[in-house]
Design a protein around this motif. Structure first.
Motif, short mmCIF file in Angstrom:
data_model
loop_
_atom_site.label_atom_id
_atom_site.label_comp_id
_atom_site.label_asym_id
_atom_site.label_seq_id
_atom_site.Cartn_x
_atom_site.Cartn_y
_atom_site.Cartn_z
N VAL A 36 37.64 31.27 20.60
CA VAL A 36 38.09 31.53 19.23
C VAL A 36 39.18 32.58 19.33
N VAL A 39 40.71 34.05 14.23
CA VAL A 39 40.42 33.21 13.06
C VAL A 39 40.01 34.06 11.87
N LEU A 229 40.20 23.13 13.66
CA LEU A 229 40.41 24.04 14.78
C LEU A 229 41.00 23.30 15.96
N ARG A 233 42.09 28.05 17.27
CA ARG A 233 42.87 28.53 16.13
C ARG A 233 42.80 27.52 14.99
N LEU A 234 42.89 28.02 13.76
CA LEU A 234 42.94 27.13 12.61
C LEU A 234 44.31 26.51 12.50
N GLY A 253 43.76 31.38 8.46
CA GLY A 253 44.43 30.51 9.44
C GLY A 253 45.66 31.11 10.06
#
Length: 254
Positions: A36, A39, A229, A233-234, A253
């Motif tokens: 992740v 985020v 995702l 990352r968004l 995001g």
């Protein structure tokens, strides 16, 4: 090297619009890989958000960060305005027991307990007397189409029935947030559609925010919002639920 300053708490929008759950700048690394990678995410009471993306994109890791199962390497998580990622494991475990509900792909029902006892388990773990907990659990069976199955063991239930028992168990304590990780992956298409509809309807009725991890576009389409995702990352700029103040939670995001 100077330490990274802690992230600021989420900005406060007008009254009545504060997300029940908020993550800011969340980062989780496994070795050199950022599962992740920065985020920002919000979940509102009575609203659902689907986390989508290919395998390995960070969906389940993000869910575990939001649920306090994992601690972020950077960033923070707030529940009803209280920062929870810095709490000790005992405090986070208490939050998971009393304020969160969980539905997983396999349900994880205890085979030695009846369906009603499985549903009552979170209440008993929180200190509710057994008889009161089972009585409260039984009230969930009719709304979820499970009436008459209270005394059955998990091995006597169909896959869809067992998953609905797991949904009842997740909601019996009226959690603030319901986390569902691939809740329909083990079900056929018809049973999966029925199960997710029941999950979302029941969670809305208790006012819970719902965070769903799914590969299934039909499940994602049933949620109020979808966040995609890729590589932790968004992607894109997801919308906000009805009633959220424009611009109050800018930065999702980014």
């Amino acid at each position: 090297m100077a330490s990274t300053p802690p992230p600021p708490p989420p900005p406060a929008p007008p009254a009545g619009t504060l997300p029940v759950l908020a993550g800011r700048g969340l980062v989780k690394r496994f070795g050199d890989v950022a599962a992740v990678a920065g985020v920002d995410i919000d979940a509102w009471a009575g609203s659902s958000v689907a986390l989508t993306g290919p395998s390995g994109s960070g969906k389940s890791t993000l869910l575990h960060l939001l649920a306090g199962i994992l601690a972020p390497d950077d960033g923070g998580v707030w529940l009803s305005g209280e920062r929870i990622d810095r709490l000790g494991e005992r405090q986070r475990s208490a939050i998971r027991t009393r304020r969160f509900g969980f539905v997983f792909q396999q349900g994880f029902l205890l085979p030695e307990l009846s369906a009603a006892e499985n549903v009552a388990l979170p209440l008993m773990l929180a200190g509710t007397p057994r008889r009161d907990a089972v009585d409260a659990a039984r009230r969930w069976f009719a709304p979820l189409g499970l009436q008459g199955l209270e005394r059955r063991r998990p091995g006597e239930l169909s896959g869809g029935q067992a998953q609905r028992v797991a949904i009842a168990r997740a909601l019996v304590g009226q959690p603030e947030v319901l986390f569902a990780d691939e809740p329909t992956a083990a079900l056929d298409t018809a049973a999966g559609a029925q199960t997710v509809d029941l999950l979302l309807r029941a969670a809305t009725e208790v006012g819970a925010a719902v965070v769903v991890v799914t590969h299934d576009p039909d499940v994602a389409d049933r949620c109020d919002r979808q966040l995609d995702l890729r590589d932790g990352r968004l992607v894109g700029a997801p919308g906000m639920p009805e009633g959220a103040p424009a611009g109050a939670w800018a930065g999702i995001g980014r």
